[in-house]
Design a protein around this motif. Structure first.
Motif, mmCIF file in Angstrom:
data_model
loop_
_atom_site.group_PDB
_atom_site.id
_atom_site.type_symbol
_atom_site.label_atom_id
_atom_site.label_comp_id
_atom_site.label_asym_id
_atom_site.label_seq_id
_atom_site.Cartn_x
_atom_site.Cartn_y
_atom_site.Cartn_z
ATOM 1 N N GLN A 95 39.706 52.542 -24.239
ATOM 2 C CA GLN A 95 38.539 52.045 -24.989
ATOM 3 C C GLN A 95 38.524 50.524 -25.028
ATOM 4 O O GLN A 95 38.447 49.896 -26.091
ATOM 5 C CB GLN A 95 38.531 52.605 -26.405
ATOM 6 N N VAL A 96 38.649 49.965 -23.841
ATOM 7 C CA VAL A 96 38.665 48.502 -23.751
ATOM 8 C C VAL A 96 37.255 47.967 -23.996
ATOM 9 O O VAL A 96 36.286 48.486 -23.445
ATOM 10 C CB VAL A 96 39.171 48.059 -22.364
ATOM 11 N N GLU A 97 37.164 46.955 -24.837
ATOM 12 C CA GLU A 97 35.866 46.345 -25.119
ATOM 13 C C GLU A 97 35.965 44.848 -24.883
ATOM 14 O O GLU A 97 36.934 44.210 -25.301
ATOM 15 C CB GLU A 97 35.470 46.600 -26.578
ATOM 16 N N ILE A 98 34.973 44.357 -24.195
ATOM 17 C CA ILE A 98 34.929 42.921 -23.931
ATOM 18 C C ILE A 98 33.698 42.367 -24.629
ATOM 19 O O ILE A 98 32.584 42.840 -24.381
ATOM 20 C CB ILE A 98 34.874 42.642 -22.422
ATOM 21 N N GLN A 99 33.930 41.409 -25.504
ATOM 22 C CA GLN A 99 32.815 40.834 -26.259
ATOM 23 C C GLN A 99 32.768 39.331 -26.023
ATOM 24 O O GLN A 99 33.803 38.655 -26.069
ATOM 25 C CB GLN A 99 33.000 41.116 -27.758
ATOM 26 N N TRP A 100 31.558 38.880 -25.762
ATOM 27 C CA TRP A 100 31.364 37.453 -25.550
ATOM 28 C C TRP A 100 30.853 36.822 -26.836
ATOM 29 O O TRP A 100 29.869 37.288 -27.421
ATOM 30 C CB TRP A 100 30.362 37.219 -24.422
ATOM 31 N N HIS A 101 31.562 35.802 -27.281
ATOM 32 C CA HIS A 101 31.124 35.070 -28.456
ATOM 33 C C HIS A 101 30.871 33.619 -28.064
ATOM 34 O O HIS A 101 31.167 33.214 -26.941
ATOM 35 C CB HIS A 101 32.209 35.120 -29.549
ATOM 36 N N LYS A 102 30.364 32.893 -29.023
ATOM 37 C CA LYS A 102 30.163 31.473 -28.758
ATOM 38 C C LYS A 102 31.506 30.769 -28.566
ATOM 39 O O LYS A 102 31.630 29.808 -27.825
ATOM 40 C CB LYS A 102 29.398 30.828 -29.915
ATOM 41 N N GLN A 103 32.515 31.304 -29.282
ATOM 42 C CA GLN A 103 33.833 30.671 -29.201
ATOM 43 C C GLN A 103 34.567 31.060 -27.912
ATOM 44 O O GLN A 103 35.486 30.383 -27.491
ATOM 45 C CB GLN A 103 34.702 31.074 -30.390
ATOM 46 N N GLY A 104 34.211 32.189 -27.309
ATOM 47 C CA GLY A 104 34.903 32.621 -26.099
ATOM 48 C C GLY A 104 34.741 34.122 -25.905
ATOM 49 O O GLY A 104 33.798 34.746 -26.402
ATOM 50 N N VAL A 105 35.695 34.705 -25.163
ATOM 51 C CA VAL A 105 35.649 36.121 -24.836
ATOM 52 C C VAL A 105 36.729 36.827 -25.626
ATOM 53 O O VAL A 105 37.861 36.331 -25.726
ATOM 54 C CB VAL A 105 35.883 36.336 -23.325
ATOM 55 N N MET A 106 36.396 37.984 -26.185
ATOM 56 C CA MET A 106 37.398 38.755 -26.915
ATOM 57 C C MET A 106 37.564 40.112 -26.233
ATOM 58 O O MET A 106 36.571 40.817 -25.998
ATOM 59 C CB MET A 106 36.980 38.967 -28.362
ATOM 60 N N ILE A 107 38.805 40.447 -25.884
ATOM 61 C CA ILE A 107 39.102 41.743 -25.277
ATOM 62 C C ILE A 107 39.866 42.556 -26.307
ATOM 63 O O ILE A 107 40.895 42.103 -26.819
ATOM 64 C CB ILE A 107 39.941 41.589 -23.997
ATOM 65 N N SER A 108 39.368 43.715 -26.591
ATOM 66 C CA SER A 108 40.043 44.544 -27.592
ATOM 67 C C SER A 108 40.285 45.929 -27.023
ATOM 68 O O SER A 108 39.629 46.355 -26.082
ATOM 69 C CB SER A 108 39.186 44.638 -28.849
ATOM 70 N N PHE A 109 41.255 46.645 -27.568
ATOM 71 C CA PHE A 109 41.635 47.975 -27.087
ATOM 72 C C PHE A 109 41.432 49.010 -28.187
ATOM 73 O O PHE A 109 41.510 48.696 -29.369
ATOM 74 C CB PHE A 109 43.111 47.977 -26.658
ATOM 75 N N ALA A 110 41.226 50.229 -27.724
ATOM 76 C CA ALA A 110 41.125 51.396 -28.624
ATOM 77 C C ALA A 110 40.107 51.192 -29.729
ATOM 78 O O ALA A 110 40.287 51.628 -30.850
ATOM 79 C CB ALA A 110 42.498 51.719 -29.223
ATOM 80 N N GLY A 111 39.014 50.476 -29.413
ATOM 81 C CA GLY A 111 37.935 50.307 -30.383
ATOM 82 C C GLY A 111 38.278 49.387 -31.528
ATOM 83 O O GLY A 111 37.572 49.339 -32.527
ATOM 84 N N GLN A 112 39.391 48.625 -31.382
ATOM 85 C CA GLN A 112 39.792 47.753 -32.484
ATOM 86 C C GLN A 112 38.792 46.634 -32.697
ATOM 87 O O GLN A 112 38.599 46.168 -33.814
ATOM 88 C CB GLN A 112 41.177 47.171 -32.212
ATOM 89 N N GLY A 113 38.173 46.189 -31.614
ATOM 90 C CA GLY A 113 37.165 45.139 -31.715
ATOM 91 C C GLY A 113 36.003 45.599 -32.564
ATOM 92 O O GLY A 113 35.556 44.894 -33.469
#
Lengths: 216, 180
Positions: A95-113
Motif C-alpha cells: 500500500q505504497v502511497e506517494i504524495q506531492w506537497h509543496k514541501q516535497g514528496v512523501m512516500i508512505s507504506f501500508a496506508g500510513q500516509g
C-alpha cells in the motif's frame, strides 16, 4: 504381444536370460518368419555399427541464440518488464502511497500516509469543535448569569413591594382593630357609667321621694 | 556422469552463459546432424534440420525439468522438428497414416559413405514411412530402449514394437533388392 515378439524384443535389447535364450533359439529353428526378422535385425545392427558419423559442416552455433534473440527482440525487455511488474505488485501489497506537497514528496507504506492525513484532519476539526464549544459554553454561562440576576432582582423587588403592602394593610387592620376596640371600650365604659349612674340614682331616689311628701 | 554434466551446462546456459550453450551444442551437434542425414537422406536438409532442432532446444531449454536424460529430450525435439520438416516438404501427403515418402533427391549419393553397407542401409531407410524410419533410427542408431522410444514419440511401447516389426519386414525386401 505374443511370446515370440516379446522374446524378439528382449533379444534385440540383449536382455534374454538363459532360459529365454534357449526358448528363443528353439523358436528360431522352428519359425522361418522369426528367423528372417532376426536376420534382418542382425544385418541392420551390423550396418549401423559400421556407420561412421559424418562430421558436421562448418556452421555458427552461436547464431542459433542470436537468431532467437533477433526473432524475439522483446526478450531483452523481459527482465525490465518483470522487475516493473514485481515493483507494482510490491507497491500494491505494501500500500505504497506517494504524495506531492509543496514541501516535497512523501512516500508512505501500508496506508500510513492516509492515516496520518486523516489523523491530522480529525485533530484540526476536533480542536475547532472544542473552541466553538468553549465559546458557546461561555456565552451560555453569561446569559444564564444575566437571566439569574434579573430573576433575583425581580424576586427581591416583588418581595419588597409585597411586604410593604402587607405591612400597610396589617397596620391599617391593627389601627382599625384598635379603633374598634376603643369604640367598644367607650361603649362599655359608657354603659358602666350609666349603670353606675343608675345605681347611684336608685340609691338616691327614695330620699328624693321624701321631698315630694314634704311638698304635700 | 554425462547427465550431471549436461545438467550443469543447461543450468549455466539458462543463466545466460553463452559458452555453456555452445558446449552443449558441440556435444550433440554431430549426433543430431547424422540423425538428420539418416532421416532426410540429404546433407542440406540435415543441416537445416539440425539448426531448427537447436533453435527449438534454445527456446524450450527452460521447460526441461531433468526428467529423463537430456539426450532423450533432445531426440524427442528432433523427431518433432523432423515431422514438421516432412510436413512442410510434402504437405499434401498425410504422413500420420504412414504414407510412404520416397524422396528422389534423398539419395545417399549426395554425401559420401565410407562403408557400403551403411550406405545401403540409409538408402533403404528412405523408402520407409516416417514413423517406421524413426523407430529404425532410434533403435539401431540411437540405441534407445523401446520404452525410451515410446516416450519420445508419444506412443506405447507395443506400438513401437509393431512399427519395428513392420519396418523390419520392409527393410528385408529393400536390403535384398539393394544387394541384387
Amino acid at each position: 504381444m505374443s511370446d515370440k515378439e516379446n522374446l524378439f524384443a528382449l533379444w534385440l535389447e540383449e536382455r534374454l536370460n538363459p532360459a529365454q535364450q534357449q526358448q528363443f533359439e528353439q523358436l528360431l529353428a522352428q519359425d522361418d518368419e522369426l528367423a528372417q526378422r532376426v536376420a534382418t535385425a542382425r544385418q541392420i545392427k551390423q550396418s549401423a555399427s559400421e556407420y561412421r558419423p559424418q562430421s558436421v559442416p562448418p556452421w555458427q552455433p552461436g547464431a542459433v541464440a542470436h537468431r532467437q534473440q533477433r526473432s524475439q527482440p522483446w526478450r531483452g525487455w523481459l527482465p525490465l518488464s518483470f522487475a516493473t511488474s514485481m515493483l507494482a505488485i510490491v507497491m500494491v501489497l505494501l500500500q505504497v502511497e506517494i504524495q506531492w506537497h509543496k514541501q516535497g514528496v512523501m512516500i508512505s507504506f501500508a496506508g500510513q500516509g492516509t492515516e496520518q492525513k486523516i489523523a491530522n484532519e480529525v485533530a484540526a476539526r476536533l480542536e475547532n469543535f472544542e473552541q466553538q464549544q468553549q465559546q458557546q459554553l461561555a456565552q451560555y454561562v453569561n446569559e444564564l448569569e444575566k437571566s439569574q440576576q434579573q430573576a433575583n432582582m425581580q424576586l427581591t423587588n416583588y418581595l419588597l413591594s409585597s411586604s410593604r403592602t402587607e405591612r400597610r394593610e396589617d397596620f391599617a387592620e391593627l389601627i382599625k382593630f384598635v379603633n374598634e376596640q376603643r369604640s367598644d371600650d367607650q361603649l362599655y365604659f359608657a354603659r358602666q357609667l350609666n349603670q353606675i349612674q343608675q345605681q347611684v340614682y336608685e340609691t338616691t331616689v327614695p330620699m328624693s321621694l321624701e321631698p315630694k311628701s314634704v311638698n304635700n | 556422469m554425462f547427465s550431471q554434466s549436461d545438467a550443469s551446462l543447461i543450468h549455466k546456459a539458462l543463466a545466460g552463459n553463452n559458452k555453456a550453450w555452445l558446449k552443449l551444442i558441440k556435444r550433440y551437434e554431430q549426433a543430431i546432424y547424422n540423425y538428420g542425414l539418416r532421416m532426410t537422406g540429404n546433407a542440406d536438409d540435415s543441416m537445416d534440420l539440425m539448426q531448427e532442432v537447436f533453435l527449438s532446444v534454445f527456446r524450450n531449454l527452460a521447460s526441461y525439468r531433468g526428467e529423463g536424460s537430456f539426450k532423450s529430450w533432445l531426440f524427442r525435439i528432433a523427431h518433432f522438428r523432423c515431422v514438421e520438416f516432412y510436413r512442410r516438404k510434402r504437405y499434401h501427403q498425410d504422413i500420420d497414416e504412414g504414407e510412404e515418402m520416397i524422396d528422389d533427391r534423398a539419395c545417399a549419393s549426395q554425401w559420401t559413405f565410407e562403408h557400403t553397407q551403411s550406405q545401403e542401409l540409409v538408402a533403404a531407410m528412405q523408402a520407409l514411412p516416417l514413423e517406421q524410419k524413426a523407430v529404425i533410427e532410434l533403435k539401431f542408431f540411437g540405441q534407445f530402449t523401446f520404452e525410451e522410444i515410446a516416450q519420445q514419440l508419444d506412443v506405447s511401447a507395443n506400438t513401437i514394437k509393431s512399427r519395428l516389426y513392420s519396418a523390419l519386414g520392409k527393410m528385408k525386401t529393400l536390403l535384398e533388392v539393394t544387394d541384387v
